[in-house]
Design a protein around this motif. Structure first.
Motif, PDB file in Angstrom:
ATOM      1  N   VAL A  37       0.860  -1.180   0.000  1.00 52.01           N
ATOM      2  CA  VAL A  37       0.000   0.000   0.000  1.00 52.01           C
ATOM      3  C   VAL A  37       0.900   1.236   0.000  1.00 52.01           C
ATOM      4  O   VAL A  37       1.766   1.370   0.874  1.00 52.01           O
ATOM      5  N   PRO A  38       0.739   2.147  -0.958  1.00 49.24           N
ATOM      6  CA  PRO A  38       1.604   3.334  -1.011  1.00 49.24           C
ATOM      7  C   PRO A  38       1.446   4.212   0.228  1.00 49.24           C
ATOM      8  O   PRO A  38       0.330   4.412   0.712  1.00 49.24           O
ATOM      9  N   ARG A  39       2.532   4.738   0.712  1.00 45.26           N
ATOM     10  CA  ARG A  39       2.500   5.577   1.919  1.00 45.26           C
ATOM     11  C   ARG A  39       1.677   6.843   1.734  1.00 45.26           C
ATOM     12  O   ARG A  39       1.048   7.308   2.653  1.00 45.26           O
ATOM     13  N   GLY A  40       1.688   7.443   0.558  1.00 44.45           N
ATOM     14  CA  GLY A  40       0.989   8.712   0.335  1.00 44.45           C
ATOM     15  C   GLY A  40      -0.483   8.582   0.023  1.00 44.45           C
ATOM     16  O   GLY A  40      -1.118   9.556  -0.340  1.00 44.45           O
ATOM     17  N   THR A  41      -1.037   7.411   0.210  1.00 48.39           N
ATOM     18  CA  THR A  41      -2.440   7.187  -0.114  1.00 48.39           C
ATOM     19  C   THR A  41      -3.366   7.710   0.979  1.00 48.39           C
ATOM     20  O   THR A  41      -2.954   7.856   2.127  1.00 48.39           O
ATOM     21  N   LEU A  42      -4.604   7.990   0.613  1.00 45.64           N
ATOM     22  CA  LEU A  42      -5.631   8.236   1.606  1.00 45.64           C
ATOM     23  C   LEU A  42      -6.180   6.859   1.952  1.00 45.64           C
ATOM     24  O   LEU A  42      -6.736   6.181   1.097  1.00 45.64           O
ATOM     25  N   ASP A  56      -9.009  17.427   1.907  1.00 47.60           N
ATOM     26  CA  ASP A  56      -7.991  16.398   1.688  1.00 47.60           C
ATOM     27  C   ASP A  56      -7.611  16.271   0.210  1.00 47.60           C
ATOM     28  O   ASP A  56      -6.545  15.757  -0.114  1.00 47.60           O
ATOM     29  N   ARG A  57      -8.459  16.743  -0.674  1.00 46.16           N
ATOM     30  CA  ARG A  57      -8.232  16.547  -2.117  1.00 46.16           C
ATOM     31  C   ARG A  57      -6.880  17.100  -2.566  1.00 46.16           C
ATOM     32  O   ARG A  57      -6.247  16.554  -3.471  1.00 46.16           O
ATOM     33  N   ARG A  82      -0.149   8.559   7.506  1.00 46.89           N
ATOM     34  CA  ARG A  82      -0.629   9.841   8.014  1.00 46.89           C
ATOM     35  C   ARG A  82      -1.986  10.184   7.410  1.00 46.89           C
ATOM     36  O   ARG A  82      -2.740  10.934   7.983  1.00 46.89           O
ATOM     37  N   GLY A  83      -2.266   9.628   6.244  1.00 47.88           N
ATOM     38  CA  GLY A  83      -3.503   9.930   5.541  1.00 47.88           C
ATOM     39  C   GLY A  83      -4.634   8.974   5.851  1.00 47.88           C
ATOM     40  O   GLY A  83      -5.426   8.642   4.975  1.00 47.88           O
ATOM     41  N   ARG A  84      -4.745   8.519   7.084  1.00 47.25           N
ATOM     42  CA  ARG A  84      -5.856   7.650   7.475  1.00 47.25           C
ATOM     43  C   ARG A  84      -7.087   8.519   7.710  1.00 47.25           C
ATOM     44  O   ARG A  84      -7.027   9.506   8.435  1.00 47.25           O
ATOM     45  N   ARG A  85      -8.195   8.128   7.069  1.00 51.49           N
ATOM     46  CA  ARG A  85      -9.421   8.889   7.208  1.00 51.49           C
ATOM     47  C   ARG A  85     -10.618   7.956   7.391  1.00 51.49           C
ATOM     48  O   ARG A  85     -10.707   6.915   6.751  1.00 51.49           O
ATOM     49  N   ALA A  86     -11.517   8.364   8.245  1.00 51.06           N
ATOM     50  CA  ALA A  86     -12.773   7.646   8.442  1.00 51.06           C
ATOM     51  C   ALA A  86     -13.845   8.318   7.591  1.00 51.06           C
ATOM     52  O   ALA A  86     -13.757   9.517   7.294  1.00 51.06           O
ATOM     53  N   LEU A  87     -14.828   7.550   7.204  1.00 50.03           N
ATOM     54  CA  LEU A  87     -15.966   8.118   6.492  1.00 50.03           C
ATOM     55  C   LEU A  87     -16.997   8.588   7.504  1.00 50.03           C
ATOM     56  O   LEU A  87     -17.144   7.993   8.578  1.00 50.03           O
ATOM     57  N   ILE A 115     -16.810  11.044  -3.905  1.00 53.54           N
ATOM     58  CA  ILE A 115     -17.792  12.131  -3.936  1.00 53.54           C
ATOM     59  C   ILE A 115     -17.375  13.253  -2.994  1.00 53.54           C
ATOM     60  O   ILE A 115     -17.406  14.432  -3.361  1.00 53.54           O
ATOM     61  N   ILE A 116     -16.969  12.913  -1.797  1.00 49.84           N
ATOM     62  CA  ILE A 116     -16.547  13.931  -0.825  1.00 49.84           C
ATOM     63  C   ILE A 116     -15.335  14.704  -1.350  1.00 49.84           C
ATOM     64  O   ILE A 116     -15.209  15.903  -1.131  1.00 49.84           O
ATOM     65  N   LEU A 117     -14.475  14.036  -2.089  1.00 55.65           N
ATOM     66  CA  LEU A 117     -13.279  14.686  -2.648  1.00 55.65           C
ATOM     67  C   LEU A 117     -13.551  15.409  -3.963  1.00 55.65           C
ATOM     68  O   LEU A 117     -12.638  15.938  -4.581  1.00 55.65           O
TER      69      LEU A 117
END
Length: 164
Positions: A37-42, A56-57, A82-87, A115-117
């Protein structure tokens, strides 16, 4: 278009798996190892302390879904993201969890994040590949519009409060 990735540990039935369906259409890349999993991913993580927001976009290079058993969330490897996000609050439209809040299929979670992004077109494309995709948009139309219009995570949480 935001590249979509899924960490999949093969714990779900392949015939019902929405990630496998997206892979067949070339819409997602599945990685079998969490280290891929890439580090820079959300990273869509229901245990994250921060909710996803349109803000975040600006830094998102890809979105990764966790298509695995919940035990993977206990791993220390999760902390490196660092880019961990909950819905925020959304209701499932998939046949297994229909009507249940916060229990989305991977395709529903990815579509909600898109959609949020601000990537509604891409969200509609992936949802079109599953029978319940349009229903997910219908059931969650108002909250998704409110979340996408929020400026930041605080705005998303304020909008979410209206639905809880």
């Amino acid at each position: 278009m935001i590249p979509l990735i899924a960490y999949r540990d093969n714990t779900c039935a392949p015939r019902k798996c929405t990630v496998k369906r997206l892979e067949r259409f070339g819409m997602i890349r599945i990685v079998p190892s969490f280290k891929q999993v890439p580090r820079g991913t959300l990273l869509l993580d229901p245990t994250a302390g921060v909710v996803i927001s349109p803000a975040d976009r600006r830094w998102v290079r890809s979105i990764t879904a966790l298509d695995c058993s919940w035990e993977v969330l206990e791993r220390e490897e999760m902390a490196r993201f660092r880019g961990r996000r909950a819905l925020p609050f959304l209701v499932a439209a998939n046949p297994v969890n229909f009507g249940k809040p916060f229990v989305l299929s991977s395709v529903e979670a990815l579509a909600a994040a898109l959609i949020i992004l601000g990537e509604k077109g891409q969200a509609e494309e992936i949802l079109a590949k599953v029978p319940f995709g349009i229903r997910f948009l219908e059931v969650n139309a108002e909250p998704l519009a409110d979340y996408a219009a929020a400026g930041d995570s605080a705005g998303v949480l304020a909008a979410q409060a209206e639905y809880l």
